[in-house]
Design a protein around this motif. Structure first.
Motif, PDB file in Angstrom:
ATOM      1  N   GLY A   1       2.332  58.187  13.116  1.00 12.87           N
ATOM      2  CA  GLY A   1       1.644  58.752  14.296  1.00 12.87           C
ATOM      3  C   GLY A   1       2.619  59.484  15.222  1.00 12.87           C
ATOM      4  O   GLY A   1       2.331  60.616  15.678  1.00 12.87           O
ATOM      5  N   PHE A   2       3.764  58.856  15.509  1.00 16.32           N
ATOM      6  CA  PHE A   2       4.729  59.522  16.399  1.00 16.32           C
ATOM      7  C   PHE A   2       5.361  60.732  15.732  1.00 16.32           C
ATOM      8  O   PHE A   2       5.701  61.720  16.408  1.00 16.32           O
ATOM      9  CB  PHE A   2       5.816  58.520  16.832  1.00 16.32           C
ATOM     10  N   THR A   3       5.533  60.707  14.405  1.00 11.39           N
ATOM     11  CA  THR A   3       6.078  61.879  13.706  1.00 11.39           C
ATOM     12  C   THR A   3       5.131  63.054  13.839  1.00 11.39           C
ATOM     13  O   THR A   3       5.561  64.199  14.125  1.00 11.39           O
ATOM     14  CB  THR A   3       6.299  61.549  12.226  1.00 11.39           C
ATOM     15  N   GLU A   4       3.854  62.795  13.634  1.00 14.57           N
ATOM     16  CA  GLU A   4       2.866  63.879  13.803  1.00 14.57           C
ATOM     17  C   GLU A   4       2.815  64.334  15.251  1.00 14.57           C
ATOM     18  O   GLU A   4       2.628  65.543  15.526  1.00 14.57           O
ATOM     19  CB  GLU A   4       1.489  63.391  13.342  1.00 14.57           C
ATOM     20  N   LEU A   5       3.020  63.394  16.174  1.00 16.49           N
ATOM     21  CA  LEU A   5       2.998  63.778  17.598  1.00 16.49           C
ATOM     22  C   LEU A   5       4.199  64.651  17.959  1.00 16.49           C
ATOM     23  O   LEU A   5       4.081  65.621  18.720  1.00 16.49           O
ATOM     24  CB  LEU A   5       2.983  62.503  18.461  1.00 16.49           C
ATOM     25  N   LEU A   6       5.400  64.353  17.404  1.00 15.11           N
ATOM     26  CA  LEU A   6       6.590  65.165  17.680  1.00 15.11           C
ATOM     27  C   LEU A   6       6.449  66.568  17.112  1.00 15.11           C
ATOM     28  O   LEU A   6       7.071  67.522  17.616  1.00 15.11           O
ATOM     29  CB  LEU A   6       7.833  64.483  17.094  1.00 15.11           C
ATOM     30  N   GLN A   7       5.652  66.697  16.050  1.00 10.67           N
ATOM     31  CA  GLN A   7       5.495  68.017  15.434  1.00 10.67           C
ATOM     32  C   GLN A   7       4.492  68.890  16.185  1.00 10.67           C
ATOM     33  O   GLN A   7       4.381  70.083  15.903  1.00 10.67           O
ATOM     34  CB  GLN A   7       5.032  67.855  13.963  1.00 10.67           C
ATOM     35  N   THR A   8       3.825  68.357  17.196  1.00 15.05           N
ATOM     36  CA  THR A   8       2.882  69.162  17.981  1.00 15.05           C
ATOM     37  C   THR A   8       3.636  69.884  19.085  1.00 15.05           C
ATOM     38  O   THR A   8       4.679  69.419  19.571  1.00 15.05           O
ATOM     39  CB  THR A   8       1.804  68.266  18.594  1.00 15.05           C
ATOM     40  N   PRO A   9       3.165  71.047  19.552  1.00 16.51           N
ATOM     41  CA  PRO A   9       3.847  71.850  20.601  1.00 16.51           C
ATOM     42  C   PRO A   9       3.922  71.129  21.939  1.00 16.51           C
ATOM     43  O   PRO A   9       4.778  71.430  22.762  1.00 16.51           O
ATOM     44  CB  PRO A   9       2.993  73.109  20.667  1.00 16.51           C
ATOM     45  N   MET A  10       3.012  70.172  22.151  1.00 15.27           N
ATOM     46  CA  MET A  10       2.959  69.550  23.467  1.00 15.27           C
ATOM     47  C   MET A  10       4.190  68.697  23.753  1.00 15.27           C
ATOM     48  O   MET A  10       4.472  68.384  24.908  1.00 15.27           O
ATOM     49  CB  MET A  10       1.699  68.686  23.598  1.00 15.27           C
ATOM     50  N   THR A  11       4.934  68.317  22.699  1.00 20.93           N
ATOM     51  CA  THR A  11       6.128  67.494  22.930  1.00 20.93           C
ATOM     52  C   THR A  11       7.374  68.350  23.169  1.00 20.93           C
ATOM     53  O   THR A  11       8.462  67.812  23.353  1.00 20.93           O
ATOM     54  CB  THR A  11       6.380  66.579  21.717  1.00 20.93           C
ATOM     55  N   GLY A  12       7.258  69.640  23.073  1.00 26.21           N
ATOM     56  CA  GLY A  12       8.420  70.506  23.313  1.00 26.21           C
ATOM     57  C   GLY A  12       8.876  71.177  22.041  1.00 26.21           C
ATOM     58  O   GLY A  12       8.493  70.795  20.924  1.00 26.21           O
TER      59      GLY A  12
ATOM     60  N   LEU B   1      11.189  72.324  18.868  1.00 23.57           N
ATOM     61  CA  LEU B   1      12.124  71.671  17.949  1.00 23.57           C
ATOM     62  C   LEU B   1      12.874  72.740  17.179  1.00 23.57           C
ATOM     63  O   LEU B   1      12.319  73.796  16.830  1.00 23.57           O
ATOM     64  CB  LEU B   1      11.381  70.774  16.953  1.00 23.57           C
ATOM     65  N   ASN B   2      14.161  72.459  16.925  1.00 23.90           N
ATOM     66  CA  ASN B   2      14.900  73.414  16.102  1.00 23.90           C
ATOM     67  C   ASN B   2      14.563  73.167  14.637  1.00 23.90           C
ATOM     68  O   ASN B   2      13.853  72.209  14.271  1.00 23.90           O
ATOM     69  CB  ASN B   2      16.397  73.291  16.366  1.00 23.90           C
ATOM     70  N   ASP B   3      15.079  73.965  13.769  1.00 20.75           N
ATOM     71  CA  ASP B   3      14.730  73.867  12.342  1.00 20.75           C
ATOM     72  C   ASP B   3      15.216  72.564  11.723  1.00 20.75           C
ATOM     73  O   ASP B   3      14.518  71.970  10.873  1.00 20.75           O
ATOM     74  CB  ASP B   3      15.351  75.055  11.581  1.00 20.75           C
ATOM     75  N   ARG B   4      16.369  72.140  12.113  1.00 19.66           N
ATOM     76  CA  ARG B   4      16.879  70.891  11.540  1.00 19.66           C
ATOM     77  C   ARG B   4      16.000  69.708  11.968  1.00 19.66           C
ATOM     78  O   ARG B   4      15.678  68.841  11.138  1.00 19.66           O
ATOM     79  CB  ARG B   4      18.323  70.682  11.979  1.00 19.66           C
ATOM     80  N   GLN B   5      15.619  69.677  13.254  1.00 18.32           N
ATOM     81  CA  GLN B   5      14.754  68.586  13.711  1.00 18.32           C
ATOM     82  C   GLN B   5      13.407  68.616  12.989  1.00 18.32           C
ATOM     83  O   GLN B   5      12.859  67.574  12.593  1.00 18.32           O
ATOM     84  CB  GLN B   5      14.550  68.692  15.230  1.00 18.32           C
ATOM     85  N   ARG B   6      12.898  69.872  12.849  1.00 20.24           N
ATOM     86  CA  ARG B   6      11.600  69.984  12.149  1.00 20.24           C
ATOM     87  C   ARG B   6      11.723  69.526  10.693  1.00 20.24           C
ATOM     88  O   ARG B   6      10.829  68.872  10.147  1.00 20.24           O
ATOM     89  CB  ARG B   6      11.135  71.449  12.224  1.00 20.24           C
ATOM     90  N   ASP B   7      12.844  69.840  10.064  1.00 18.10           N
ATOM     91  CA  ASP B   7      13.070  69.406   8.679  1.00 18.10           C
ATOM     92  C   ASP B   7      13.183  67.889   8.589  1.00 18.10           C
ATOM     93  O   ASP B   7      12.632  67.250   7.683  1.00 18.10           O
ATOM     94  CB  ASP B   7      14.322  70.079   8.145  1.00 18.10           C
ATOM     95  N   TYR B   8      13.866  67.282   9.553  1.00 21.22           N
ATOM     96  CA  TYR B   8      13.987  65.825   9.576  1.00 21.22           C
ATOM     97  C   TYR B   8      12.619  65.153   9.758  1.00 21.22           C
ATOM     98  O   TYR B   8      12.296  64.132   9.102  1.00 21.22           O
ATOM     99  CB  TYR B   8      14.927  65.384  10.685  1.00 21.22           C
ATOM    100  N   LEU B   9      11.818  65.743  10.640  1.00 23.69           N
ATOM    101  CA  LEU B   9      10.486  65.166  10.860  1.00 23.69           C
ATOM    102  C   LEU B   9       9.620  65.257   9.595  1.00 23.69           C
ATOM    103  O   LEU B   9       8.849  64.343   9.273  1.00 23.69           O
ATOM    104  CB  LEU B   9       9.789  65.871  12.030  1.00 23.69           C
ATOM    105  N   ASP B  10       9.771  66.351   8.824  1.00 20.48           N
ATOM    106  CA  ASP B  10       8.999  66.476   7.568  1.00 20.48           C
ATOM    107  C   ASP B  10       9.397  65.372   6.566  1.00 20.48           C
ATOM    108  O   ASP B  10       8.533  64.767   5.897  1.00 20.48           O
ATOM    109  CB  ASP B  10       9.223  67.840   6.932  1.00 20.48           C
ATOM    110  N   HIS B  11      10.738  65.155   6.487  1.00 18.87           N
ATOM    111  CA  HIS B  11      11.185  64.086   5.585  1.00 18.87           C
ATOM    112  C   HIS B  11      10.689  62.713   6.043  1.00 18.87           C
ATOM    113  O   HIS B  11      10.295  61.865   5.218  1.00 18.87           O
ATOM    114  CB  HIS B  11      12.713  64.086   5.502  1.00 18.87           C
ATOM    115  N   ILE B  12      10.736  62.518   7.383  1.00 15.49           N
ATOM    116  CA  ILE B  12      10.238  61.215   7.890  1.00 15.49           C
ATOM    117  C   ILE B  12       8.760  61.046   7.580  1.00 15.49           C
ATOM    118  O   ILE B  12       8.312  59.978   7.133  1.00 15.49           O
ATOM    119  CB  ILE B  12      10.501  61.126   9.407  1.00 15.49           C
TER     120      ILE B  12
END
Length: 843
Positions: A632-643, A645-656
């Motif tokens: 749930g929090f991973t999907e929430l971080l991937q939304t624009p409302m949380t601010g 994200l750079n590409d590396r962070q976005r890649d890490y979130l996909d793996h998570i």
């Protein structure tokens, strides 16, 4: 005359008692109706004060004189009346006496006349008065005819009458005295003189008159006596025929029935013989009667068998009919049962012959002349004789000589004496038994049984096989005895009386007994007393009940018992023939201890498995909650409302997110398997559309198929429709199969998903063209946590096929895998059209 007052008073006083007596006498005379003369008393005026009475004539009379005069007149009147009455009564009595004297004179004349008549020398009368046993005798009979004169000798009828006459006379006199039955018979004295005897009753008297007869009357009496005897004989004969259960009849000269007995009446279906005579009811038909008449015309008699119908059944009678000048008489004997018995006897003889022919024992029967009358096939076979020779009825002695000449019977020291000994059975009353040893090695038991009519029956029993079997049996018994003695298993056999028949040493050893303590014939209760100190008494109570009980159904028992020494014995009871019972005991101490250890280990494993299931279930539930939060929090971080994200962070979130989804899938699979193993999973049965289930499952793996350029070929047979199952579990099964195929199918290949209906099953199959699996892998392919990385793109938890198998079997279906190295894999799942819910975990 004058009387003074004083004198009157004195006289009245003196005559006072006399007056009183007079008054009493008058009163008595009035009550007894005696005539009394009454004197009218003068009036009161005529009586003066001095007690004088003046008569009408003017004479004065004193009271005393008047009383005296009245008494005198009364007495005189009574005397006159009594005298007149006495005179009248005397005349009447005199008249009656004259009449009685006349009657007595007449009676005397009558008595004298009767005595004169009765005292004739040719008559004698015996008179009994009432029930008196002493009679009066009047008259005499001539002594020359043999009649005694003395009273006692005359009344002893048996001394001077013939025996038949005495019987007839006694019976007639008894009927006369007891039943007032008159008679008129003729008797004969011991000298042959006939007498006519008449019996009558008169008032209370029984009178019997014996009359001597003249020559004419003698002839008449003899004819009368003969007629009486003939009538008595006919009556006796008819009485006998009435009692026998054989129809009998008599006919007159015209051939009409004039008498039949009750058996005849019953045979012609009437209740009274007189009705049968009146109606002319015939027992036999017209043809049978004509046959009887023809024979009687020729031979004066008929004797043959005739048949007729009696009470609706056909009966056969042996008829005897004899004709005479006055008519004929016949008798019929029912021989239906005799004929049936005769036929049955013939059939029985034939059946016995057939039965004896089937016997293996040789039988031969000889008559009194020692000629062969019967033999069975076994006899001819035993001695090798042909049928023609046997049908010639050979002599018994000749047969023995032939057996000797053929070399069948062995030579005897004295052949003639031996043969005479054997043939002496014809003169014996008891059976004889011999043992013959033939020259070919056969042994025969020969029984010679004399027959009542002088013949002999020979029975030859071949004992060769019996003796061989007996020898083998004895050998077998010895072998069995040796075998039992060397068995480690304790064996004891008890008879129906509870006594031991046999036991082996192991039995005594297992119960710590000495061999000599147990002897044959020892009762089980005595053995129980020896064995109870080292065992439980309840078991031996069961053994005693089993051995000595009288239950109709004898059951086998088995179980374990533990001795006080720690030894464990396995016992078993087995019913044997003739009411015997076998007890067996085996020392299973080691095996029981191993079994107990295995049970304890199994219980420990079961408890460990329960702990494992509890642990997996608990851990899985505990992991699901944080995984859900991570996803749930991973999907929430991937939304624009949380601010941003750079590409590396976005890649890490996909793996998570990807790893969390895989982990959640594994956790869900573990939970499903744990639910199945626990037997608490319930299926939500509903109508499942085949098309919808395949579409949903293919959409879940579509991304993986596109990623590796794999084509999915879906083949649904037309008319497949739907079936009853848990839709979510069916989709999960198909998704796992497709995911497994996507993992092993080469890039650019095709995976085929097919579905069709086969009788009462819905069949799904998934086929890929991957590297396949060798045979040794197929044995463990459904085991959990055992993935097979044979060319797979990624290694999983090894639960996919286990879940497939569990869910399919939970529906009541089956899973088959067809695979081989280098030829791909075909997985086939068969669901029942109407799913069954199983509460027990699928294995």
């Amino acid at each position: 005359m004058k009387i003074g007052t004083g004198d009157v008073r004195s006289k009245n006083a003196a005559h006072g008692p006399v007056l009183n007596r007079l008054r009493r006498l008058l009163a008595k005379g009035a009550s007894s109706a005696l005539p009394v003369l009454l004197i009218s008393s003068p009036s009161a005026g005529a009586q003066d004060a001095l007690g004088k009475i003046t008569t009408p004539f003017g004479v004065e009379v004193g009271t005393f004189e008047v009383v005296q005069f009245a008494i005198f007149l009364g007495a005189m009147g009574a005397a006159l009346l009594s005298a007149g009455w006495l005179i009248r009564e005397r005349g009447r009595i005199a008249q009656e006496n004259r009449q009685l004297r006349g009657k007595v004179a007449d009676l005397n004349v009558t008595v004298q006349r009767n005595e004169a008549l009765l005292n004739l020398k040719d008559q004698r009368v015996v008179v009994w008065e009432g029930a008196s046993s002493t009679p009066n005798l009047i008259g005499t009979l001539p002594p020359e005819i043999g009649v005694p004169e003395g009273r006692a000798l005359f009344l002893a009828f048996g001394r001077w009458l013939r025996v038949d006459s005495v019987t007839l006379l006694d019976r007639s006199i008894s009927a006369l005295r007891e039943k007032a039955r008159p008679f008129d018979i003729a008797v004969e004295t011991s000298k042959g003189a006939p007498l006519e005897v008449q019996g009558r009753t008169s008032g209370g008297y029984a009178i019997v008159r014996f009359i001597n007869l003249g020559e004419t009357r003698v002839a008449h009496a003899l004819l009368k006596s003969e007629n009486y005897q003939l009538n008595e004989a006919v009556t006796t004969l008819r009485g006998l025929l009435e009692l026998i259960d054989m129809p009998s009849w008599s006919r007159d000269g015209d051939g009409r029935l004039n008498w039949v007995n009750m058996a005849y009446a019953k045979a012609v279906d009437v209740r009274d013989p007189q009705i049968a005579v009146r109606d002319g009811r015939e027992l036999f038909g017209a043809q049978a009667r004509e046959k009887i008449e023809r024979d009687k015309v020729t031979n004066r008699r008929f004797q043959d068998q005739l048949s007729t119908v009696v009470a609706g059944d056909r009966h056969v009678f042996r008829v005897t009919d004899v004709a005479s000048s006055a008519g004929s008489a016949g008798l019929a004997t029912d021989v239906s049962e005799v004929e049936l018995i005769r036929e049955e006897f013939k059939r029985t003889v034939l059946n016995h012959s057939d039965t004896l022919d089937q016997l293996n024992t040789a039988v031969a029967m000889f008559d009194a002349n020692r000629k062969l009358q019967f033999h069975n096939q076994a006899f001819a076979k035993l001695w090798g004789l042909d049928a023609a020779f046997l049908e010639s009825s050979p002599d018994n002695a000749m047969l023995l000589d032939r057996f000797r000449s053929d070399g069948i019977l062995p030579e005897q020291q004295d052949w003639r004496r031996w043969k005479e000994t054997v043939l002496s059975a014809y003169h014996s009353v008891e059976s004889q038994e011999h043992i013959w040893y033939l020259t070919d090695g056969r042994t025969l038991r020969v029984i010679v049984n004399p027959q009542p009519k002088g013949g002999v029956t020979w029975v030859f029993e071949n004992l060769t096989e019996k003796l061989e079997l007996q020898s083998r049996y004895n050998t077998l018994i010895k072998v069995q005895g040796q075998t039992l003695d060397h068995l480690a298993e304790g064996v004891a056999v008890f008879g129906s009386d509870g006594k031991i028949r046999l036991s082996n040493p192991a039995f005594a050893s297992l119960w710590s007994l000495k061999r000599e303590q147990i002897s044959e014939g020892m009762h089980i209760s005595a053995i129980r007393r020896l064995c109870e100190p080292v065992s439980d008494a309840a078991h031996w109570e069961t053994f005693v009940t089993t051995v000595t009980g009288f239950d109709d159904e004898r059951l086998s028992l088995s179980g374990h018992l533990e001795l006080s020494s720690g030894k464990i014995l396995y016992y078993a009871t087995a019913p044997l023939p003739n009411g015997q019972t076998m007890l067996t005991f085996v020392d299973v101490t080691d095996s029981v201890q191993v079994e107990r250890a295995l049970k304890e280990k199994n219980e420990a494993l079961e408890r460990t498995d329960e702990l494992k299931n509890d642990f997996v279930q608990h851990v899985s539930y505990e992991l699901r909650s944080p995984l859900t939060n991570i996803i749930g929090f991973t999907e929430l971080l991937q939304t624009p409302m949380t601010g941003p994200l750079n590409d590396r962070q976005r890649d890490y979130l996909d793996h998570i997110g990807t790893s969390s989804s895989v982990l959640l899938t594994i956790v869900n699979d573990i939970l499903d398997l744990a639910t199945v193993d626990a037997g608490i999973m319930e299926l939500d049965i509903s109508d499942v559309s085949v098309t919808d289930a395949i579409t949903t499952a293919s959409e879940k793996v579509a991304e993986r198929f596109r990623e590796h350029n794999i084509l999915l070929d879906i083949r649904i047979t037309p008319g497949t429709g739907s079936f009853r199952a848990d839709a979510s579990r069916v989709k999960q099964v198909l998704s796992n199969l497709l995911s497994n195929a996507a993992n092993y199918a080469p890039e650019g290949s095709t995976v085929t998903l097919a579905c069709w209906r086969e009788q009462a099953e819905m069949v799904f199959s998934v086929k890929d063209n991957g590297p396949g699996m060798p045979d040794y892998v197929l044995d463990s392919i459904f085991k959990r946590f055992q993935p097979y990385p044979n060319g797979g793109r990624k290694r999983g938890a090894g639960l996919g096929l286990s879940i497939v198998k569990g869910f399919v079997e939970l529906h009541g279906g089956t899973v088959d895998i067809d695979s081989g190295a280098g030829k791909g894999t075909l997985v086939t799942c068969r669901f029942p059209v109407e799913a069954r819910t199983f509460s027990i975990a699928a294995e």
